[in-house]
Structures are given as C-alpha cells and as structure tokens.
Design an enzyme around this catalytic site. Structure first.
Site, mmCIF file in Angstrom:
data_model
loop_
_atom_site.group_PDB
_atom_site.id
_atom_site.type_symbol
_atom_site.label_atom_id
_atom_site.label_comp_id
_atom_site.label_asym_id
_atom_site.label_seq_id
_atom_site.Cartn_x
_atom_site.Cartn_y
_atom_site.Cartn_z
ATOM 1 N N ASP A 21 0.879 -1.151 0.000
ATOM 2 C CA ASP A 21 0.000 0.000 0.000
ATOM 3 C C ASP A 21 0.928 1.214 0.000
ATOM 4 O O ASP A 21 2.090 1.116 0.402
ATOM 5 C CB ASP A 21 -0.890 -0.022 1.239
ATOM 6 C CG ASP A 21 -1.792 1.193 1.335
ATOM 7 O OD1 ASP A 21 -2.400 1.565 0.319
ATOM 8 O OD2 ASP A 21 -1.861 1.783 2.434
ATOM 9 N N ASP A 23 0.073 5.060 0.918
ATOM 10 C CA ASP A 23 -0.095 5.998 2.038
ATOM 11 C C ASP A 23 -0.211 5.248 3.361
ATOM 12 O O ASP A 23 -1.080 4.406 3.537
ATOM 13 C CB ASP A 23 -1.331 6.866 1.800
ATOM 14 C CG ASP A 23 -1.249 7.645 0.493
ATOM 15 O OD1 ASP A 23 -0.130 8.011 0.087
ATOM 16 O OD2 ASP A 23 -2.302 7.877 -0.126
#
Length: 180
Positions: A21, A23
């Site tokens: 991922d 952020d």
C-alpha cells in the site's frame, strides 16, 4: 489505472512479489496526498523496497486514490508523484516494478470516477491485474498495508497480508523476506 515501470516480464521464471500500500506504508499518510513537497517517506521505506529488490521479489504499489474522484487532484498528479517516487528510489538503487492505483469512489463528485470498482480495495482488482501481467509466484507473495481493507484485498486475491502499524518499514519487511 496503472503505470508499468517494466512490462517485459513475460516468459520469465515465477518470482514472489510484495504488494505495498502507498499511504501509511511507503509514505507518511497525509490525507489525499498528491504534492511532492508534502511527501514524506516512512522510516526505512526506501531501504525496504531495496531489500525486496535485492531478495529477487517484484515490488508493486497498490493504492486507492479517491482524491481523484473527490476532485482534489487529477490522475496526472498521481502519475507525477509516482514518477517522482520512482526517481527517488532509483537514486538509492531501488525500484517499484509497477504502480497501480484506483481513482474511483462510489461517492465521488467527478462523474466519470463516481462508481464502485473491483479495483478499489478491499476488492482485489489491482492485485489480480498485477498477478495476471507479471510472472508472480502468488504462493510466496504478500501484501503490506496499514488498514483492514488492505488485508481484505490480500485475502480476496489469495495472498497473505501483513499489517504495518508504523515504525521502520525495512525492519518490518526483513523478517518477512527471511520467512519466505
């Protein structure tokens, strides 16, 4: 939507992949980040990507970017940021093999992006697209995310998921690579 850094992966031996991922994992999560001058790498993030590369794994980014659907920024802004990230990684001898992002959201204010999408986590679409485009050994691959939706997407794609809750990302990744 995706940005390939290297699509010449056909006809290669299967390799495991790490699906990061963005952020909250690779960078400090500041809501709707798209500006380079506000980007802050997570501690050990560049070193973690390099460790993944050095171990022979694919390194992928899979990120929801609903800020596009919400009208906060454009898809071109996402591409500019990802290109900048790639250049910063390259300075340290690291690379992301492909950046995948989902600009869609069912409550978006931009009509063309206002929809449910199989690519939006917790759905597995971005991961499945990468598994189809690259010679990934899914049995030895996993997702690293900071939210339950990342773990749900991993499991829906048939991968294990590891919840990163802060700290040094390289220190988090290194034992996971050793276990493979």
């Amino acid at each position: 939507m995706f940005r390939n850094q290297d699509s010449s992966a056909n006809n290669q031996v299967l390799r495991p992949g790490i699906f990061f991922d963005r952020d909250g994992v690779l960078n400090v999560d500041s809501e709707y980040l798209f500006e380079i001058d506000k980007f802050v790498w997570t501690d050990g993030a560049i070193e973690a990507v390099k460790a993944v590369n050095d171990a022979g794994y694919f390194a992928f980014v899979v990120t929801n970017q609903s800020g596009v659907a919400r009208g906060f920024y454009e898809e071109t802004d996402v591409h500019v940021l990802h290109d900048w990230m790639a250049s910063q990684l390259a300075l340290r001898g690291a690379r992301i093999d492909a950046f995948e992002y989902c600009p869609f959201h069912p409550h978006g204010v931009i009509e063309r992006y206002r929809c449910a999408s199989a690519r939006r986590k917790p759905q597995p679409g971005m991961i499945l697209d990468l598994l189809n485009r690259f010679p990934v050994d899914a049995a030895r691959s996993f997702v690293v995310g900071d939210k339950p939706s990342d773990m749900d997407a991993a499991h829906a794609a048939g991968l294990s998921g590891h919840l990163f809750q802060g700290g040094n990302l390289r220190d988090f990744i290194t034992p996971l690579l050793a276990n493979e």
